[in-house]
Design an enzyme around this catalytic site. Sequence first.
Site, PDB file in Angstrom:
ATOM      1  CG  ASN A 112      -1.772   1.258   1.343  1.00 59.41           C
ATOM      2  OD1 ASN A 112      -2.366   1.663   0.350  1.00 59.41           O
ATOM      3  ND2 ASN A 112      -1.849   1.861   2.526  1.00 59.41           N
ATOM      4  CG  HIS A 114      -0.919   5.986   4.792  1.00 58.40           C
ATOM      5  ND1 HIS A 114      -2.299   5.912   4.853  1.00 58.40           N
ATOM      6  CD2 HIS A 114      -0.552   6.863   5.748  1.00 58.40           C
ATOM      7  CE1 HIS A 114      -2.729   6.713   5.811  1.00 58.40           C
ATOM      8  NE2 HIS A 114      -1.697   7.307   6.374  1.00 58.40           N
ATOM      9  CB  SER A 141       4.808   5.357   4.432  1.00 59.32           C
ATOM     10  OG  SER A 141       5.075   6.438   5.311  1.00 59.32           O
ATOM     11  CG  ASP A 150      -2.908   3.168   6.892  1.00 58.23           C
ATOM     12  OD1 ASP A 150      -2.723   2.643   5.781  1.00 58.23           O
ATOM     13  OD2 ASP A 150      -3.828   3.977   7.105  1.00 58.23           O
TER      14      ASP A 150
HETATM   15  N1  NHR Z   1      -6.587  -3.116   5.066  1.00 56.57           N
HETATM   16  C1  NHR Z   1      -5.798  -3.637   6.009  1.00 56.57           C
HETATM   17  N2  NHR Z   1      -6.223  -4.738   6.634  1.00 56.57           N
HETATM   18  N3  NHR Z   1      -4.600  -3.113   6.365  1.00 56.57           N
HETATM   19  C2  NHR Z   1      -4.170  -1.996   5.746  1.00 56.57           C
HETATM   20  O1  NHR Z   1      -2.995  -1.492   6.090  1.00 56.57           O
HETATM   21  C3  NHR Z   1      -4.964  -1.369   4.753  1.00 56.57           C
HETATM   22  C4  NHR Z   1      -6.201  -1.976   4.440  1.00 56.57           C
HETATM   23  C5  NHR Z   1      -7.056  -1.398   3.485  1.00 56.57           C
HETATM   24  C6  NHR Z   1      -6.695  -0.207   2.866  1.00 56.57           C
HETATM   25  C7  NHR Z   1      -5.198   1.754   2.626  1.00 56.57           C
HETATM   26  C8  NHR Z   1      -5.371   2.796   3.755  1.00 56.57           C
HETATM   27  C9  NHR Z   1      -4.624   4.099   3.474  1.00 56.57           C
HETATM   28  O2  NHR Z   1      -3.543   4.087   2.882  1.00 56.57           O
HETATM   29  C10 NHR Z   1      -5.480   0.419   3.210  1.00 56.57           C
HETATM   30  C11 NHR Z   1      -4.618  -0.164   4.122  1.00 56.57           C
HETATM   31  C12 NHR Z   1      -9.160   3.136   3.779  1.00 56.57           C
HETATM   32  C13 NHR Z   1      -9.395   3.380   5.121  1.00 56.57           C
HETATM   33  C14 NHR Z   1     -10.806   3.543   5.627  1.00 56.57           C
HETATM   34  O3  NHR Z   1     -11.026   3.982   6.737  1.00 56.57           O
HETATM   35  C15 NHR Z   1      -8.320   3.437   6.001  1.00 56.57           C
HETATM   36  C16 NHR Z   1      -7.030   3.251   5.537  1.00 56.57           C
HETATM   37  C17 NHR Z   1      -6.790   2.996   4.186  1.00 56.57           C
HETATM   38  C18 NHR Z   1      -7.867   2.950   3.310  1.00 56.57           C
HETATM   39  N4  NHR Z   1     -11.832   3.161   4.807  1.00 56.57           N
HETATM   40  C19 NHR Z   1     -13.261   3.225   5.148  1.00 56.57           C
HETATM   41  C20 NHR Z   1     -13.823   1.812   5.376  1.00 56.57           C
HETATM   42  O4  NHR Z   1     -14.849   1.745   6.075  1.00 56.57           O
HETATM   43  C21 NHR Z   1     -14.064   3.838   4.026  1.00 56.57           C
HETATM   44  C22 NHR Z   1     -13.642   5.235   3.767  1.00 56.57           C
HETATM   45  C23 NHR Z   1     -14.205   5.812   2.470  1.00 56.57           C
HETATM   46  O5  NHR Z   1     -14.827   5.088   1.674  1.00 56.57           O
HETATM   47  O6  NHR Z   1     -13.962   6.995   2.219  1.00 56.57           O
HETATM   48  O7  NHR Z   1     -13.308   0.818   4.834  1.00 56.57           O
HETATM   49  O8  NHR Z   1      -5.059   5.185   3.934  1.00 56.57           O
HETATM   50  C1  GAR Z   2      -2.962   9.041  -2.788  1.00 54.30           C
HETATM   51  O1  GAR Z   2      -2.488  10.196  -2.138  1.00 54.30           O
HETATM   52  C2  GAR Z   2      -2.838   7.836  -1.889  1.00 54.30           C
HETATM   53  O2  GAR Z   2      -1.676   7.839  -1.111  1.00 54.30           O
HETATM   54  C3  GAR Z   2      -4.043   8.008  -1.009  1.00 54.30           C
HETATM   55  O3  GAR Z   2      -5.060   8.518  -1.844  1.00 54.30           O
HETATM   56  C4  GAR Z   2      -4.474   9.140  -2.986  1.00 54.30           C
HETATM   57  C5  GAR Z   2      -4.907   8.387  -4.194  1.00 54.30           C
HETATM   58  O4  GAR Z   2      -4.544   9.090  -5.346  1.00 54.30           O
HETATM   59  N1  GAR Z   2      -4.456   6.766  -0.449  1.00 54.30           N
HETATM   60  C6  GAR Z   2      -5.301   6.715   0.555  1.00 54.30           C
HETATM   61  O5  GAR Z   2      -5.664   7.698   1.153  1.00 54.30           O
HETATM   62  C7  GAR Z   2      -5.753   5.332   0.911  1.00 54.30           C
HETATM   63  N2  GAR Z   2      -6.740   5.428   1.921  1.00 54.30           N
HETATM   64  P1  GAR Z   2      -4.556   8.386  -6.765  1.00 54.30           P
HETATM   65  O6  GAR Z   2      -5.906   7.689  -6.910  1.00 54.30           O
HETATM   66  O7  GAR Z   2      -4.432   9.517  -7.723  1.00 54.30           O
HETATM   67  O8  GAR Z   2      -3.421   7.427  -6.839  1.00 54.30           O
END
Ligand code: NHR
Ligand code: GAR
Length: 228
Positions: A112, A114, A141, A150
């Site tokens: 991923n 982040h 990261s 994360d």
């Molecule tokens: N899943 C796991 N188990 N572990 C990780 O490290 C993950 C993951 C799924 C996605 C990306 C992450 C980011 O880079 C990621 C890492 C979505 C949310 C979230 O709260 C949090 C972190 C990340 C992606 N999602 C909500 C949910 O209920 C929905 C939010 C929305 O739709 O806007 O899944 O930030």
């Molecule tokens: C990027 O900044 C990525 O790091 C972040 O969303 C943007 C996606 O941009 N990811 C998250 O926040 C995951 N929860 P992109 O669609 O243009 O690659």
Amino acid sequence: MSGAPREGVVVLISGRGSNLQAIIDAVRAGQVPADIRAVISSEPGAPALARARTSGIPSHVVNFRDFSAREEFDQALMQQIDAYQPRLVVLAGFMRILGKNFIDHYAGRLLNIHPSLLPEFPGLNTHARALRSGTKYHGASVHFVTPEVDGGPVIIQAVIPVLADDRPETLAERVLKQEHRIYPLAIRWFLEGRLSVEDGRVLLDGQPRPEQGLFQPESTPGTPAGPS
Ligand code: NHR
Ligand code: GAR
């Protein structure tokens, strides 16, 4: 550039897809030995789907709204991914938290990116939170995905200074530029077989990464924010 044979990669997206584009461009330029076999979106309207189409990459939607339970969504996603037998699965702006079965299934081959300097600011709205905190440095990261959101081992980070007049949008824009540099690089390292994890720490070529792989851009325009 990269002599390694190309390995199958599936990219999961939910939105704009600028990181997907950076990966596609790096593959095209011969910088990443990947065969991007499919792009899968959790969102039917994601602009990233058009990027896949333009590049001739098969794309699919697994709409989380079609499932009554998270586990069912995860299962459908796994099925779609496994049809392509990828060596690596890449989350690129993927917005759905994935359950333990999914993570276990792709353990050690799920990455991923982040938009923060983990372990600072896991979760959402990282740029606004970074600004509010008064931190002088922010960034992005790339990490291995583990069940703790994360919280997985960090492969590489890019650091940028927070500027005195930054807004979440301006900060996001500069962080994104760095994302586009470090994600293809991390994917390249993975596919070349150069990454390993020992005691929760990432090794590159068997060596611990200094400062967790801190990656300093050669130059960053603007003036760093003064002491607050
Ligand atoms: N899943 C796991 N188990 N572990 C990780 O490290 C993950 C993951 C799924 C996605 C990306 C992450 C980011 O880079 C990621 C890492 C979505 C949310 C979230 O709260 C949090 C972190 C990340 C992606 N999602 C909500 C949910 O209920 C929905 C939010 C929305 O739709 O806007 O899944 O930030
Ligand atoms: C990027 O900044 C990525 O790091 C972040 O969303 C943007 C996606 O941009 N990811 C998250 O926040 C995951 N929860 P992109 O669609 O243009 O690659």
